[in-house]
Every structure is written in structure tokens, then in C-alpha cells.
Design a protein around this motif. Structure first.
Motif, PDB file in Angstrom:
ATOM      1  N   PHE A  16      14.050  27.842 -30.236  1.00 38.50           N
ATOM      2  CA  PHE A  16      14.000  28.759 -31.374  1.00 38.50           C
ATOM      3  C   PHE A  16      14.326  30.149 -30.863  1.00 38.50           C
ATOM      4  N   VAL A  18      13.794  33.906 -31.405  1.00 36.74           N
ATOM      5  CA  VAL A  18      12.862  34.748 -32.161  1.00 36.74           C
ATOM      6  C   VAL A  18      13.036  36.197 -31.731  1.00 36.74           C
ATOM      7  N   VAL A  30      12.107  30.553 -27.634  1.00 35.88           N
ATOM      8  CA  VAL A  30      10.976  29.636 -27.490  1.00 35.88           C
ATOM      9  C   VAL A  30      11.535  28.291 -27.053  1.00 35.88           C
ATOM     10  N   ALA A  32      10.862  25.124 -27.180  1.00 32.58           N
ATOM     11  CA  ALA A  32       9.894  24.280 -27.874  1.00 32.58           C
ATOM     12  C   ALA A  32      10.023  22.813 -27.478  1.00 32.58           C
ATOM     13  N   SER A  52      -2.105  21.957 -28.881  1.00 34.64           N
ATOM     14  CA  SER A  52      -1.378  22.620 -29.941  1.00 34.64           C
ATOM     15  C   SER A  52      -0.238  23.464 -29.344  1.00 34.64           C
ATOM     16  N   GLY A  53       0.904  23.416 -29.972  1.00 32.45           N
ATOM     17  CA  GLY A  53       2.055  24.170 -29.498  1.00 32.45           C
ATOM     18  C   GLY A  53       2.899  23.452 -28.468  1.00 32.45           C
ATOM     19  N   CYS A  54       2.567  22.198 -28.143  1.00 35.36           N
ATOM     20  CA  CYS A  54       3.305  21.516 -27.075  1.00 35.36           C
ATOM     21  C   CYS A  54       4.605  20.904 -27.590  1.00 35.36           C
ATOM     22  N   GLY A  55       4.853  20.967 -28.892  1.00 34.54           N
ATOM     23  CA  GLY A  55       6.150  20.512 -29.394  1.00 34.54           C
ATOM     24  C   GLY A  55       6.129  19.213 -30.168  1.00 34.54           C
ATOM     25  N   LYS A  56       4.947  18.759 -30.574  1.00 37.24           N
ATOM     26  CA  LYS A  56       4.856  17.488 -31.299  1.00 37.24           C
ATOM     27  C   LYS A  56       5.573  17.585 -32.654  1.00 37.24           C
ATOM     28  N   SER A  57       5.213  18.600 -33.427  1.00 37.67           N
ATOM     29  CA  SER A  57       5.844  18.740 -34.747  1.00 37.67           C
ATOM     30  C   SER A  57       7.330  19.002 -34.606  1.00 37.67           C
ATOM     31  N   THR A  58       7.700  19.833 -33.633  1.00 37.44           N
ATOM     32  CA  THR A  58       9.116  20.122 -33.427  1.00 37.44           C
ATOM     33  C   THR A  58       9.886  18.830 -33.156  1.00 37.44           C
ATOM     34  N   PRO A 283       5.392  29.214 -24.239  1.00 36.81           N
ATOM     35  CA  PRO A 283       6.686  28.526 -24.260  1.00 36.81           C
ATOM     36  C   PRO A 283       7.855  29.516 -24.230  1.00 36.81           C
TER      37      PRO A 283
HETATM   38  N1  LIG Z   1      10.217  27.845 -36.690  1.00 35.85           N
HETATM   39  C1  LIG Z   1       9.813  28.240 -35.473  1.00 35.85           C
HETATM   40  N2  LIG Z   1      10.220  29.424 -34.953  1.00 35.85           N
HETATM   41  C2  LIG Z   1       9.823  29.818 -33.719  1.00 35.85           C
HETATM   42  N3  LIG Z   1       9.017  29.096 -32.907  1.00 35.85           N
HETATM   43  C3  LIG Z   1       8.571  27.911 -33.369  1.00 35.85           C
HETATM   44  C4  LIG Z   1       8.927  27.420 -34.668  1.00 35.85           C
HETATM   45  N4  LIG Z   1       8.326  26.218 -34.853  1.00 35.85           N
HETATM   46  C5  LIG Z   1       7.614  25.973 -33.720  1.00 35.85           C
HETATM   47  N5  LIG Z   1       7.766  26.984 -32.815  1.00 35.85           N
HETATM   48  C6  LIG Z   1       7.176  27.047 -31.486  1.00 35.85           C
HETATM   49  O1  LIG Z   1       7.558  25.908 -30.776  1.00 35.85           O
HETATM   50  C7  LIG Z   1       6.476  25.402 -29.986  1.00 35.85           C
HETATM   51  C8  LIG Z   1       6.147  23.981 -30.382  1.00 35.85           C
HETATM   52  O2  LIG Z   1       5.590  24.010 -31.681  1.00 35.85           O
HETATM   53  P1  LIG Z   1       5.120  22.724 -32.482  1.00 35.85           P
HETATM   54  O3  LIG Z   1       6.166  21.680 -32.383  1.00 35.85           O
HETATM   55  O4  LIG Z   1       4.720  23.175 -33.835  1.00 35.85           O
HETATM   56  O5  LIG Z   1       3.847  22.269 -31.652  1.00 35.85           O
HETATM   57  P2  LIG Z   1       2.712  21.188 -32.011  1.00 35.85           P
HETATM   58  O6  LIG Z   1       3.142  20.478 -33.255  1.00 35.85           O
HETATM   59  O7  LIG Z   1       2.690  20.296 -30.820  1.00 35.85           O
HETATM   60  O8  LIG Z   1       1.456  21.956 -32.165  1.00 35.85           O
HETATM   61  C9  LIG Z   1       5.324  26.378 -30.196  1.00 35.85           C
HETATM   62  O9  LIG Z   1       5.336  27.329 -29.174  1.00 35.85           O
HETATM   63  C10 LIG Z   1       5.654  27.019 -31.521  1.00 35.85           C
HETATM   64  O10 LIG Z   1       5.074  28.306 -31.606  1.00 35.85           O
END
Ligand SMILES: Nc1ncnc2c1ncn2[C@@H]1O[C@H](COP(=O)(O)OP(=O)(O)O)[C@@H](O)[C@H]1O
Ligand SMILES: Nc1ncnc2c1ncn2[C@@H]1O[C@H](COP(=O)(O)OP(=O)(O)OP(=O)(O)O)[C@@H](O)[C@H]1O
Ligand code: SF4
Ligand code: SF4
Ligand SMILES: [Mg+2]
Ligand SMILES: [Mg+2]
Lengths: 329, 335
Positions: A16, A18, A30, A32, A52-58, A283
Motif C-alpha cells: 500500500f 500511503v 506498507v 502488507a 493484528s496487522g500481519c496481513g490476514k485480511s489483505t 510494516p
Molecule cells: N487500505 C490500506 N491502506 C494502507 N495500509 C493498509 C490498508 N489495508 C491494510 N493495511 C496495512 O497492511 C497491513 C496488514 O493489514 P491487514 O491485512 O488488515 O492485517 P490483519 O487482517 O492480519 O489484521 C497492516 O499494517 C495494515 O495497517
């Protein structure tokens, strides 16, 4: 694992861009998601865990092409989803659904439950107007809600009921694959078990494949076929469920497991925890070499220099760690 | 770790009732709760979202939001009723002898005030410390809760810290004046298990060093198992079970407690295909059923349960394990 997977994720990368500073004057990246590869087999539940923040949702978002990948491939039905434009992607959307943590923000507050469930069916032309009511009722039944709920609005439902509606809406598309992103994390304990059971029943009934993102390891152990452990955008370990929980190999997996509290006072009091010190590093500036080396209790000199190889310690049990690879641990 | 000096009560809450002036008229949120905490004892308060945990604790500090008030009951702290104290007396206790850690650190830390100033404030107000001494103590406190580089952190604003660090700052503020009682409202719920484990160990350690009493509010029956001496289970604004920690997990008695424990997957059970679960949902305040509040979800419900409210009664010989359930009491009498 010889069968052709439903989805094949190859070296997936997501950065990402930013802007930081009070006036957004500083550009930053980032990291991610970095070089994540995994196969998802039809009918399985592959879970992703990690802080949290390790990239699961990403990972989930990028697989579904809701985030544009910065690199790598996602192969589904012979196509690389990361290269598809939105129009072609629409043909695949129906198969690939997502259920989020916060059902409130994903439901339109001005749409009734029936409309919310009916909309995707009409959009994907899966029903005629005449059949819509019956199909909606059947879906409500599938997720254990009374059919009279069709006329209710989201604010008239409890958290658990809203999550059922979101699941019904995902099912309305007759999907093959559902990303459950912390789908039960916000629910009360007594409701969590209901929704987990529901997901298991639906999986069996419709032969669904799940990518189950969660931070509760006990829940993950309960429902997964395989489990992937992520740390700062990379996979640390990936293994069949029992292998991961009985013989974890990566030091981070071991630390995560030892932090999980159990409902047994005697055991909890006498338990020797291996407590990880400190927070996950940023990250924006991930550590060199193995990203875990700043917190790893057995880090060696090589760990800060070289990225550990992603390799099979045993058949089907993949891990990225110098100590494991060299037989030290 | 058995309950130390459990007889000597530091906090003694009796019949606490909290009501809200809602749109549909007044509704009872907290319904005649009895709670007590011994000196040096750690009490776990467990219950699902909305059962009244936070409001119970806020009411003790007289920090209830608008339209919500205490309508009945007493709450004695060190022999004096918190609800009857003058505002001045209460201010001396709040943040002094009773330390607080609130559920959400982002809303309870002042976002435009440096960490150091927020830590020094109670020290200057309650302990009449000079500014320079307060700052020294603030550094000590940050070190105590495991924040690296505490001198520099004094100058930081809350948003510059990670969630785990903010939570530790909150705990440092709660501990600032060496409280006799620390009340912590879900202090780790928003955090990762790794950070949660750090904080739980920290609080255990401090408790043993300082000999303070702790009330730890949570919805997590696993988390509280290794931390509490005694656990109180709340359901719909009432205490349904109250027991020494080992008794509660070895012999959960109330159908709600049993259902909760059964529905939590663990790392040690054989992973079964389906989880056992409690059907239905907890009732909202104002819509609670007559009789036992758990009756609509209870597999053991009898006629009497829908008519009368079960009282919290002793179910063990020593009387330390209590439950509010007709079925449990009937089984005891039959035995
Ligand atoms: N749209 C975005 N813009 C900038 N950074 C992002 C965005 N989405 C996620 N991140 C960053 O990417 C990293 C992984 O996020 P995420 O996948 O949400 O983690 P998790 O789901 O494991 O908690 C984090 O550092 C988060 O802050
Ligand atoms: N400011 C408010 N105005 C109106 N109702 C409120 C307010 N604060 C809380 N309530 C209601 O009072 C009941 C108890 O709330 P409380 O915050 O004590 O729950 P809790 O047990 O702490 O839940 P959680 O686990 O979600 O923190 C809930 O039904 C809630 O909706
Ligand atoms: S590669 Fe090194 S630092 Fe990383 S987990 Fe293995 S031993 Fe620890
Ligand atoms: S009193 Fe009756 S309804 Fe309530 S928990 Fe006991 S058996 Fe169930
Ligand atoms: Mg996420
Ligand atoms: Mg609360």
C-alpha cells in the motif's frame, strides 16, 4: 493434496502506498503482503492466524481481487484473477464471496433483510421475481432465521442475527468459496458457537470452501482442515490442522500457541508461558532477513541477514525458519 | 493461590440496581447485584456483551452516563458507602485508593495530553507530589508496565503508541497511587493473545508485589481462569453464579455457566465436528422475561422458572459457591 486445487495463490504481493506526516508530505510503503503462496483445496477450511496487522485480511481481499495485487498470481478456473478487469471479474464474483467481522457496517441500514438477500440473486440473475420470495425464505431457513425476519431492518436484529443475514446474502450467490474475515470475532461466546456450527453445516450441505481468518486459535483448531500462520506479511508456517497444533515447528507458532489461555485454573496457574516480548514491528519498515528475528527467542546471526526459505519440513508441512531448516530446532 | 483474607471485605456491594430512563419508560439494567472483594483477592466478573458489567463498575465510581442511575443498593468501600460520599470525598477515592482501567483506552486517555502529564495528574492531585517527583514516579510506572524508553515516552501523545502500549499506559495510570483496589474493565479484549498474555502476567506480578485487590471484568472464561481467586457470572443484569475459581470450572452449576463453558473450544479437547451451543440470545434490558432471565434459553426450565425469580443461594457446604437456579437447588435438596 494431489487433486487440482480450487484456488492457487502464487507469490502474492501487496504494497500500500500511503502518505505520512501531518500534511501527508512523506510517501511511504506498507509491506502488507510479501510473497505468499498457498493452494486452497475444494471443500476444505484453510485458516489464517496471526497478530493484528500481519496481513490476514489483505490476503483475503487480494485473493478476491478487492485489492489489486502488487505482484503474484491467483489462479481460479484457469484464469489469473489479479489480471482481470472489473467487468470480467464480475463473472467470477458470484463464486467468490466474503463475510466480514462487523455485519452492521456491511448491511445497508435502509434495506430490509429480504431485500439484502434478494439483491445479489437478482443481480446475478439466479432467480425470477416470482420465485424471489420463496428463495429468500429458503435462505433464511438455511441460516436458522424465521422467515418473518425478511421484513426487518438490520437495526432490529442482534449481532448474531445480523451475521446470519450476511451469511445468507453470501449464500444467495451460490458461491464456491467464502472468505470469512473474523466473521465470528465480534460475537458473544454463546452466539459464536451457533455461527460456527452454522458455517460447518452449510459447508457440508453446499460443499463450500472456506478461507477462515481468525485470531482465536482454539476456534481455528476446531474447524480447520489446514492452518497458515502469518507474521508481518509473510507465511511463517502452513500445515494440516493436527500437525500444526501437535507439532508446531516455527518459533512464532509456538509462541502464539503458548499465549492462548485455557478454561482450566490449575493448568493456567502452573503453566510456563513462552511470552513474546514487545509489539509487532512496523510494516512500513519490516526487519531484514526473517521478519520475526527481532522477537525470536532462538534467533541466530543468519536470521537478520537472509530471508529463510519456504520449504517442506515434512510432506505438506511448510515452514520458513533457518533453525528448522538446518535442524537446530 | 487461595482467596486470601476473603472474609475481610474491601468492597461490598449489596442489592445494586441501575436503571435507565429509556424511550419506553424506565428499564432495569443491573438488577440487584451482590458482589464482594476481599483484601488481596482477585475477583473475575464474567458475562456477555450488554449484561451490565461496565455499568456496574461505572456506578461504583458514580461515572454513569446521562439518564442512567443507581436506584437501589449500597456499595461499601473500606467501610464507607461510595454512593453516599460527598463529591469531594469520592474524588479522593477515585484514582487514589481505587484505580481504574477502562474498556477503551482511546476514549479514556486524553488524546491531546502527553502521556507524562496524564500520569502525573493523579500523583499531584492525590499524593500531593511535587511536579519533579511525580515525573520520576511516572517514569518508574512506565518501566513497571514494561514500556521501553520510558523517559522519551512521557512526551508522547496517545496516538503515537500501539494499542498494547496504550493499554499498558492505562494500567500505569490505574496503578499510579498504589490503589487498594484496581478495577479493570476488559483491559485486554481488543488486544492480540500475545499482548494479552504480557498484560495478564504483568497484573499478576504487580498484584503479588503490591498486595492490592483486583476486579477484572471480561467475557473470556479462559482468560480469567488463571488470574482470579473467585469468579462471578452475570446474566442479564443479575449474578447467576459466584464461586471460588477452582469450584467454578470443576463444578459449573448454573445452566448458563455450564452452557458457556461447553461452547468454548479449547486447545486440549478432541476437536469434535460440532460445538455445543446455547440457543437464542440474551434479552435486552426492558425486555427481560418474568421469572428467571435465562428461562427462554434454558434446557432445564420448569414452570416455576417462568413465574418466580430464583435467588442466589449457597450450593456448597462452606457456602462459598452460590447459584441462582431452581433446578440446581432442587437437585441439592433431593440429594
Ligand atoms: N487500505 C490500506 N491502506 C494502507 N495500509 C493498509 C490498508 N489495508 C491494510 N493495511 C496495512 O497492511 C497491513 C496488514 O493489514 P491487514 O491485512 O488488515 O492485517 P490483519 O487482517 O492480519 O489484521 C497492516 O499494517 C495494515 O495497517
Ligand atoms: N449510555 C447508555 N445509554 C443507554 N443504554 C446504555 C448505555 N450504556 C449502556 N447501556 C445499556 O446497558 C446495558 C449494559 O451495558 P454495559 O455497558 O454495562 O454492558 P457490558 O456488560 O459492559 O457489555 P460489553 O461486554 O459489551 O462491554 C446494555 O444493554 C447497554 O445497551
Ligand atoms: S529464521 Fe531465525 S529468527 Fe526467524 S524464526 Fe527461525 S530462528 Fe527465529
Ligand atoms: S431457574 Fe430454571 S430457567 Fe433459570 S437457569 Fe435454573 S432451571 Fe433454568
Ligand atoms: Mg483483519
Ligand atoms: Mg463493557
Amino acid at each position: 493434496m494431489s487433486a487440482e486445487p480450487l484456488l492457487r495463490v502464487e507469490n502474492l504481493v501487496k504494497h500500500f502506498h500511503v502518505r505520512l506526516g501531518a500534511f501527508g508530505e512523506k510517501a511511504a510503503t506498507v509491506y502488507a503482503l510479501d510473497d505468499v503462496s498457498l493452494d486452497i483445496q475444494e471443500g476444505e477450511t484453510l485458516s489464517l492466524v496471526g497478530e493484528s496487522g500481519c496481513g490476514k485480511s489483505t490476503t483475503g481481499f487480494t485473493i478476491l481481487n478487492l485489492h489489486r495485487a502488487s505482484g503474484g498470481k491467483v489462479i481460479y478456473k484457469g484464469q489469473d484473477l489479479t489480471r482481470l478487469d472489473e467487468k470480467t471479474m464480475r463473472l467470477f464474483r458470484r463464486d467468490l464471496q466474503i463475510v466480514f467481522q462487523d455485519p452492521y457496517s456491511t448491511l445497508n441500514p435502509r434495506m430490509t433483510v429480504g431485500e439484502a438477500i434478494g439483491e445479489p440473486m437478482l443481480f446475478h440473475k439466479l432467480t425470477t421475481r416470482a420465485q424471489l420470495k420463496d428463495k429468500t425464505a429458503a435462505l433464511l431457513q438455511d441460516v436458522g432465521l424465521p422467515t418473518r425476519f425478511a421484513s426487518r431492518y438490520p437495526h432490529e436484529l442482534s449481532g448474531g442475527q445480523r451475521q446470519r443475514v450476511v451469511i445468507a446474502r453470501a449464500l444467495a450467490c451460490q458461491p464456491k468459496f467464502i472468505v470469512c474475515d473474523e466473521a465470528i470475532s465480534a460475537l458473544d461466546v454463546s452466539i459464536q458457537a451457533q455461527i460456527i456450527n452454522l458455517l460447518l453445516d452449510l459447508q457440508e450441505k453446499y460443499r463450500l470452501t472456506y478461507l477462515f481468518i481468525a485470531h482465536d486459535l482454539a476456534v481455528v483448531r476446531h474447524i480447520s482442515t489446514r492452518v497458515g500462520v502469518m507474521y508481518l506479511g509473510r507465511l511463517a508456517e502452513l500445515a494440516p490442522r493436527d500437525a500444526l497444533f501437535q507439532t508446531p515447528l516455527h518459533p512464532y507458532t509456538k509462541a502464539l500457541l503458548s499465549a492462548v489461555p485455557e478454561t482450566d485454573p490449575e493448568r493456567e496457574r502452573n503453566r510456563k508461558r513462552q511470552i513474546l516480548q514487545g509489539d509487532v514491528p512496523s510494516p512500513l519498515d519490516p526487519p531484514s532477513g526473517c521478519r520475526f528475528h527481532t522477537r525470536c527467542p532462538i534467533a541466530m546471526e543468519v536470521c537478520s541477514r537472509t530471508v529463510p526459505e519456504w520449504s517442506a519440513a515434512r510432506p505438506g508441512h511448510l515452514v520458513a525458519c533457518h533453525a528448522v531448516n538446518s535442524g537446530v530446532s | 493461590m487461595t482467596a486470601r483474607n476473603a472474609q475481610e471485605r474491601l468492597l461490598d456491594v449489596k442489592g445494586l440496581t441501575v436503571e435507565i430512563d429509556g424511550r419506553r419508560g424506565p428499564a432495569v439494567i443491573v438488577d440487584g447485584i451482590d458482589l464482594h472483594v476481599g483484601k488481596g483477592e482477585t475477583l473475575g466478573v464474567v458475562g456477555e456483551s450488554g449484561c451490565g458489567k461496565s455499568l456496574t463498575m461505572l456506578s461504583l465510581m458514580r461515572l454513569l452516563p446521562n439518564k442512567i442511575k443507581v436506584t437501589k443498593g449500597t456499595a461499601e468501600f473500606d467501610g464507607r458507602d461510595l454512593h453516599k460520599m460527598s463529591t469531594r470525598e469520592l474524588r479522593k477515592v477515585r484514582g487514589g485508593d481505587i484505580g481504574f482501567v477502562f474498556q477503551d483506552p482511546m476514549t479514556s486517555l486524553n488524546p491531546v495530553m502527553r502521556i507524562g502529564d496524564q500520569l502525573c495528574e493523579p500523583l499531584i492531585y492525590h499524593r500531593k507530589m511535587a511536579k519533579a517527583d511525580a515525573r520520576k514516579r511516572a517514569v518508574e510506572l512506565l518501566r513497571l508496565v514494561g514500556i521501553p524508553g520510558p523517559e522519551e515516552r512521557l512526551e508522547a501523545y496517545p496516538h503515537e503508541l500501539s494499542g498494547g502500549m496504550r493499554q499498558r499506559v492505562m494500567i500505569a495510570i490505574g496503578l499510579a497511587c498504589d490503589p487498594k483496589l484496581l478495577i479493570a474493565d476488559e483491559p485486554t479484549t481488543a488486544l492480540d493473545v500475545t499482548i494479552q498474555a504480557q498484560i495478564v502476567d504483568l497484573v499478576k506480578d504487580l498484584r503479588n508485589k503490591l498486595g492490592m485487590s483486583v476486579v477484572w471484568i471480561t467475557h473470556d472464561l479462559a482468560l480469567i481462569a488463571g488470574l482470579a481467586d473467585r469468579v462471578v457470572v452475570l446474566y442479564a443484569g443479575t449474578v447467576v453464579e459466584d464461586a471460588p475459581v477452582d469450584d467454578l470450572y470443576a463444578n459449573p452449576s448454573h445452566p448458563y455457566t455450564r452452557g458457556l463453558l461447553a461452547s468454548i473450544p479449547t486447545l486440549s479437547d478432541a476437536p469434535t465436528a460440532r460445538l455445543s451451543s446455547i440457543g437464542g440470545t440474551p434479552p435486552e434490558p426492558g425486555r427481560r422475561p418474568a421469572g428467571c432471565p435465562f428461562a427462554p434459553r434454558c434446557p432445564l426450565a420448569m414452570d416455576i422458572c417462568r413465574r418466580e425469580v430464583p435467588k442466589l443461594e449457597p450450593i456448597s457446604s462452606g457456602g462459598s459457591h452460590r447459584a441462582a437456579c431452581f433446578a440446581v437447588n432442587k437437585a441439592l435438596k433431593a440429594a
